[in-house]
Write an enzyme that holds these catalytic residues in place. Structure first.
Site, PDB file in Angstrom:
ATOM      1  N   HIS A   1       0.854  -1.214   0.000  1.00 64.35           N
ATOM      2  CA  HIS A   1       0.000   0.000   0.000  1.00 64.35           C
ATOM      3  C   HIS A   1       0.889   1.265   0.000  1.00 64.35           C
ATOM      4  O   HIS A   1       0.926   2.020   0.975  1.00 64.35           O
ATOM      5  CB  HIS A   1      -0.874  -0.051   1.254  1.00 64.35           C
ATOM      6  CG  HIS A   1      -2.082   0.830   1.235  1.00 64.35           C
ATOM      7  ND1 HIS A   1      -2.017   2.193   1.043  1.00 64.35           N
ATOM      8  CD2 HIS A   1      -3.389   0.537   1.400  1.00 64.35           C
ATOM      9  CE1 HIS A   1      -3.240   2.700   1.105  1.00 64.35           C
ATOM     10  NE2 HIS A   1      -4.087   1.709   1.319  1.00 64.35           N
TER      11      HIS A   1
ATOM     12  N   GLU B   1      -0.702   1.393  -5.537  1.00 62.61           N
ATOM     13  CA  GLU B   1      -0.507   0.204  -4.700  1.00 62.61           C
ATOM     14  C   GLU B   1      -0.550  -1.054  -5.561  1.00 62.61           C
ATOM     15  O   GLU B   1      -1.570  -1.355  -6.171  1.00 62.61           O
ATOM     16  CB  GLU B   1      -1.627   0.155  -3.660  1.00 62.61           C
ATOM     17  CG  GLU B   1      -1.839   1.474  -2.939  1.00 62.61           C
ATOM     18  CD  GLU B   1      -3.233   1.598  -2.305  1.00 62.61           C
ATOM     19  OE1 GLU B   1      -3.911   0.573  -2.107  1.00 62.61           O
ATOM     20  OE2 GLU B   1      -3.644   2.736  -2.032  1.00 62.61           O
TER      21      GLU B   1
HETATM   22  O1  TA6 Z   1      -6.147   1.071  -0.916  1.00 63.80           O
HETATM   23  C1  TA6 Z   1      -7.119   2.070  -0.924  1.00 63.80           C
HETATM   24  C2  TA6 Z   1      -7.944   1.948   0.321  1.00 63.80           C
HETATM   25  O2  TA6 Z   1      -8.500   0.662   0.402  1.00 63.80           O
HETATM   26  C3  TA6 Z   1      -9.024   3.031   0.328  1.00 63.80           C
HETATM   27  O3  TA6 Z   1     -10.307   2.526   0.115  1.00 63.80           O
HETATM   28  C4  TA6 Z   1      -8.846   3.750   1.638  1.00 63.80           C
HETATM   29  O4  TA6 Z   1      -9.749   3.393   2.583  1.00 63.80           O
HETATM   30  C5  TA6 Z   1      -7.411   3.394   1.978  1.00 63.80           C
HETATM   31  O5  TA6 Z   1      -7.141   2.139   1.469  1.00 63.80           O
HETATM   32  C6  TA6 Z   1      -6.935   3.557   3.404  1.00 63.80           C
HETATM   33  O6  TA6 Z   1      -7.451   2.596   4.242  1.00 63.80           O
HETATM   34  P1  TA6 Z   1      -7.166   2.667   5.800  1.00 63.80           P
HETATM   35  O7  TA6 Z   1      -7.750   1.412   6.354  1.00 63.80           O
HETATM   36  O8  TA6 Z   1      -5.662   2.723   5.955  1.00 63.80           O
HETATM   37  O9  TA6 Z   1      -7.802   3.921   6.321  1.00 63.80           O
END
Ligand code: TA6
Length: 282
Positions: A154, A257
């Site tokens: 991520h 990501e």
């Molecule tokens: O990878 C994108 C995502 O899944 C978004 O939908 C957003 O929610 C982000 O990750 C961050 O997620 P988190 O759980 O770290 O707040």
């Protein structure tokens, strides 16, 4: 190549490149090439292990997002567990640090929600000659039954201004638009995906040689990966609703990501899987 172990993290340095990885979440929080920080960490990120790091490269495992059939929280537990520092391997050109995770290191309340046996190894390699960074997640099923998972790296890339930032290499690929309620679009028509509001998309089956992020008219970084999916995310002004993101921080990052998230991967007992990305500063 010097390797500096501190209480909460390890730093590899070679010439003008360095990388820092926290044991909590095995989250890489810094990758510097020629004095330029390539990775974004929020001004309000907590680095004390009380919450997944808001920035860097959190590891998503054993599943991406939320899953109806799982009680695990969003993005699983890898980013909330303390990984163990393993061997450091050095050659003339590269240094690799490996961190490992097994169920006993996962916070008990989370481990009981996904009671499978596994061995995960995360390897971070810094090439001192060209400054490239390789991050690789390997997972082995050490259980007696098959289990399934998704995984993702991520990565929060630093950008001078997300409003001038583009992502190249996604043209023609289908995507799911989470901001539009999960709308499935057959093909990305733009050569350069830009950010002018909240963006949260999963590009499926991307087979680009490389994905390139640019900003202010210059290419910043390229991503090569063996992983099939690319998620592009920026929270935009909803940053003000996030406890661990500064109100204006959204202007300074773009998440691109690499992951395998469109469908579950099944691992039989003793089988292993590996997913990686190679990042090059441009
Ligand atoms: O990878 C994108 C995502 O899944 C978004 O939908 C957003 O929610 C982000 O990750 C961050 O997620 P988190 O759980 O770290 O707040």
């Amino acid at each position: 190549m010097p390797v500096t172990r501190a209480e909460k993290n390890v730093t590899i340095t070679h010439g003008s490149s360095s990388a820092t990885i926290y044991f909590f979440g095995a989250t890489l929080t810094s990758w510097i090439v020629d004095g330029r920080e390539m990775i974004f960490v929020s001004s309000k990120a907590l680095l004390d292990g009380s919450k997944a790091v808001r920035g860097g490269i959190p590891l998503v495992f054993p599943h991406f997002g939320t899953v109806e059939t799982s009680r695990l929280p969003q993005h699983g537990f890898a980013r909330n567990s303390v990984w163990e520092l393993g061997p450091v391997t050095e050659t003339a050109e590269e240094t690799t640090v490996a961190l490992s995770l097994t169920p006993g290191q996962v916070p008990f309340a989370l481990a009981t929600l996904w009671p499978k046996k596994f061995q995960a190894t995360y390897s971070v390699t810094l090439n001192g000659r060209d400054g490239k960074l390789r991050t690789s997640l390997q997972v082995t099923n050490t259980d007696s039954e098959p289990w399934e998972f998704t995984a993702l790296l991520h990565t929060y890339f630093a950008t001078p201004d997300v409003r001038t930032t583009g992502v190249q290499g996604l043209t023609g690929f289908p995507f799911t638009d989470k901001v539009a309620g999960g709308l499935r679009v057959e093909a990305e028509t733009r050569d350069r995906v830009t950010i002018a509001g909240e963006v949260d998309r999963i590009y499926h089956g991307v087979k680009s040689e490389e994905v390139v992020i640019d900003a202010e008219g210059k290419n910043l970084v390229s991503i090569r990966t063996n992983l099939p999916d690319i998620v592009v995310w920026n929270i935009w002004t909803k940053a003000k609703d996030m406890a661990d993101m500064g109100d204006e921080d959204y202007k300074h990052y773009i998440c691109v990501e690499a992951g395998s998230v469109s469908k579950f991967i099944t691992l039989k007992p003793q089988e292993s899987w590996e997913g990686h990305q190679i990042l090059a500063s441009l």
